[in-house]
Design a protein around this motif. Sequence first.
Motif, mmCIF file in Angstrom:
data_model
loop_
_atom_site.group_PDB
_atom_site.id
_atom_site.type_symbol
_atom_site.label_atom_id
_atom_site.label_comp_id
_atom_site.label_asym_id
_atom_site.label_seq_id
_atom_site.Cartn_x
_atom_site.Cartn_y
_atom_site.Cartn_z
ATOM 1 N N TYR A 11 0.824 -1.210 0.000
ATOM 2 C CA TYR A 11 0.000 0.000 0.000
ATOM 3 C C TYR A 11 0.863 1.266 0.000
ATOM 4 O O TYR A 11 0.710 2.152 -0.853
ATOM 5 C CB TYR A 11 -0.920 -0.038 1.217
ATOM 6 C CG TYR A 11 -1.708 1.211 1.490
ATOM 7 C CD1 TYR A 11 -2.511 1.779 0.512
ATOM 8 C CD2 TYR A 11 -1.674 1.816 2.745
ATOM 9 C CE1 TYR A 11 -3.248 2.931 0.765
ATOM 10 C CE2 TYR A 11 -2.412 2.951 3.021
ATOM 11 C CZ TYR A 11 -3.196 3.508 2.017
ATOM 12 O OH TYR A 11 -3.914 4.640 2.285
ATOM 13 N N VAL A 12 1.805 1.370 0.935
ATOM 14 C CA VAL A 12 2.674 2.545 0.997
ATOM 15 C C VAL A 12 3.773 2.461 -0.058
ATOM 16 O O VAL A 12 4.099 3.452 -0.711
ATOM 17 C CB VAL A 12 3.279 2.712 2.405
ATOM 18 C CG1 VAL A 12 4.288 3.854 2.425
ATOM 19 C CG2 VAL A 12 2.174 2.963 3.436
ATOM 20 N N ASN A 159 -0.980 7.172 11.494
ATOM 21 C CA ASN A 159 -1.997 6.446 10.724
ATOM 22 C C ASN A 159 -2.034 6.942 9.286
ATOM 23 O O ASN A 159 -2.221 8.138 9.052
ATOM 24 C CB ASN A 159 -3.381 6.622 11.365
ATOM 25 C CG ASN A 159 -3.453 5.968 12.726
ATOM 26 O OD1 ASN A 159 -3.243 4.775 12.854
ATOM 27 N ND2 ASN A 159 -3.728 6.756 13.753
ATOM 28 N N ALA A 161 -3.736 6.711 5.402
ATOM 29 C CA ALA A 161 -5.024 6.372 4.788
ATOM 30 C C ALA A 161 -5.103 7.042 3.419
ATOM 31 O O ALA A 161 -4.153 7.664 2.959
ATOM 32 C CB ALA A 161 -6.184 6.821 5.693
ATOM 33 N N SER A 163 -5.950 7.059 -0.897
ATOM 34 C CA SER A 163 -5.636 6.205 -2.039
ATOM 35 C C SER A 163 -4.861 6.981 -3.093
ATOM 36 O O SER A 163 -4.930 8.215 -3.159
ATOM 37 C CB SER A 163 -6.921 5.656 -2.663
ATOM 38 O OG SER A 163 -7.658 6.699 -3.283
ATOM 39 N N ASP A 169 -6.287 1.502 0.981
ATOM 40 C CA ASP A 169 -5.717 0.626 2.003
ATOM 41 C C ASP A 169 -6.555 -0.652 2.074
ATOM 42 O O ASP A 169 -7.737 -0.603 2.405
ATOM 43 C CB ASP A 169 -5.730 1.349 3.349
ATOM 44 C CG ASP A 169 -5.059 0.550 4.455
ATOM 45 O OD1 ASP A 169 -4.623 -0.583 4.202
ATOM 46 O OD2 ASP A 169 -4.972 1.074 5.582
ATOM 47 N N ASP A 171 -6.312 -3.052 4.237
ATOM 48 C CA ASP A 171 -6.289 -3.644 5.571
ATOM 49 C C ASP A 171 -7.525 -3.240 6.368
ATOM 50 O O ASP A 171 -7.594 -2.132 6.914
ATOM 51 C CB ASP A 171 -5.019 -3.215 6.303
ATOM 52 C CG ASP A 171 -4.829 -3.959 7.613
ATOM 53 O OD1 ASP A 171 -5.770 -4.658 8.047
ATOM 54 O OD2 ASP A 171 -3.741 -3.837 8.205
ATOM 55 N N ARG A 174 -7.947 -1.627 10.078
ATOM 56 C CA ARG A 174 -7.798 -0.202 10.360
ATOM 57 C C ARG A 174 -9.149 0.491 10.261
ATOM 58 O O ARG A 174 -10.025 0.080 9.504
ATOM 59 C CB ARG A 174 -6.784 0.424 9.407
ATOM 60 C CG ARG A 174 -5.404 -0.205 9.515
ATOM 61 C CD ARG A 174 -4.400 0.527 8.664
ATOM 62 N NE ARG A 174 -3.080 -0.076 8.803
ATOM 63 C CZ ARG A 174 -2.382 -0.623 7.828
ATOM 64 N NH1 ARG A 174 -2.894 -0.659 6.594
ATOM 65 N NH2 ARG A 174 -1.196 -1.137 8.031
ATOM 66 N N PRO A 177 -10.740 1.904 6.554
ATOM 67 C CA PRO A 177 -11.193 0.790 5.696
ATOM 68 C C PRO A 177 -12.343 0.006 6.300
ATOM 69 O O PRO A 177 -13.254 -0.428 5.579
ATOM 70 C CB PRO A 177 -9.941 -0.072 5.545
ATOM 71 C CG PRO A 177 -8.800 0.874 5.735
ATOM 72 C CD PRO A 177 -9.274 1.843 6.783
ATOM 73 N N VAL A 205 -1.712 8.861 2.140
ATOM 74 C CA VAL A 205 -0.584 8.045 1.701
ATOM 75 C C VAL A 205 0.278 8.785 0.678
ATOM 76 O O VAL A 205 1.502 8.576 0.620
ATOM 77 C CB VAL A 205 -1.090 6.688 1.158
ATOM 78 C CG1 VAL A 205 -1.900 6.864 -0.130
ATOM 79 C CG2 VAL A 205 0.061 5.713 0.960
ATOM 80 N N ALA A 293 -10.484 7.115 -0.635
ATOM 81 C CA ALA A 293 -10.586 5.708 -0.254
ATOM 82 C C ALA A 293 -11.928 5.120 -0.677
ATOM 83 O O ALA A 293 -12.004 3.953 -1.112
ATOM 84 C CB ALA A 293 -10.395 5.569 1.254
#
Length: 302
Positions: A11-12, A159, A161, A163, A169, A171, A174, A177, A205, A293
């Motif tokens: 993701y990151v 944290n 978050a 997109s 994300d 996951d 968290r 999401p 992110v 997101a």
Amino acid sequence: MRVLVTGAAGYVGYAVGRRLVAAGHEVDGLVRGPEAALPPRVRPVVADLLGPVALGTYDAVCHLAALTRVRESFADPLGFYATNVQGTVNLLRALRGGERVVYGSTAAVYGTPERQPIPEDEPPAPGNPYGASKLAAEQLVRFRARTGAIGAVVLRTFNVAGSVDGRGDPDRTRLIPKALAVAAGRAPHLEINGDGAAVREYLHVDDLATAYVRALDAASPGEERIYNVGSGTGASVAQVVDAVRAVTGRPVPALHKPPQPEPPVLVSDSAAIRRDLGWRPERSSLTEIIEGAWSALPAREG
């Protein structure tokens, strides 16, 4: 520069690789299989850091490959130390010397300090194997820098978050999401510990990826730096849920469970990276994070 990004399909890692390409760097992404999805113009390098690896010649490395789930780390501390610490050992051994290394760490190294917002000089006190393994890897990278073999910048993230390129994300452990999954009809309700008053901060992110680009430019062989990377703006669990309802226009039923022992507030002091590297979060409003997101979710129900 020629840059290697470990964990480049994550993701990151994906967001970091994308930003490095945009900044004009030549980027390779270390992945465990050729089928991994990477940003355009990031070339795959298939390798496993759990064993000895042979790498090409790089000017810099952004090290993001890691296990990251706090609760899972209690059940598998050996696995977390093997990946997060031994994987870092194997990476550093594979480097030829003189590289700039940006290490992706976490606010979990601080534990639950009373001082808020949390500055970089807060003594580390991780309360779980995940945070402890990341702190050990941090120290390893910094000690290696002190030998003059590399230049090191450690980025401690709170944290993350939002997109990029339609990739949110994945996951669902968290908060954002999880709440979006409920709004999308993929879960019946959102479980909240206590009354939802606990305050955390959220960083887009893409803002984090920009910090990696700035950190790479700042790294210098023989030197080490540590920076918090965060928005510095806190939001309670209840406020996040309300924002999800407002953005999606959908209900997010909440099931309140007994409160758990957790700090009421965890917010970063990111003044140092703003001062030294000129970095600022530009996309980290809660609304923009949630809108991105939400739009990144595949077809939603209802």
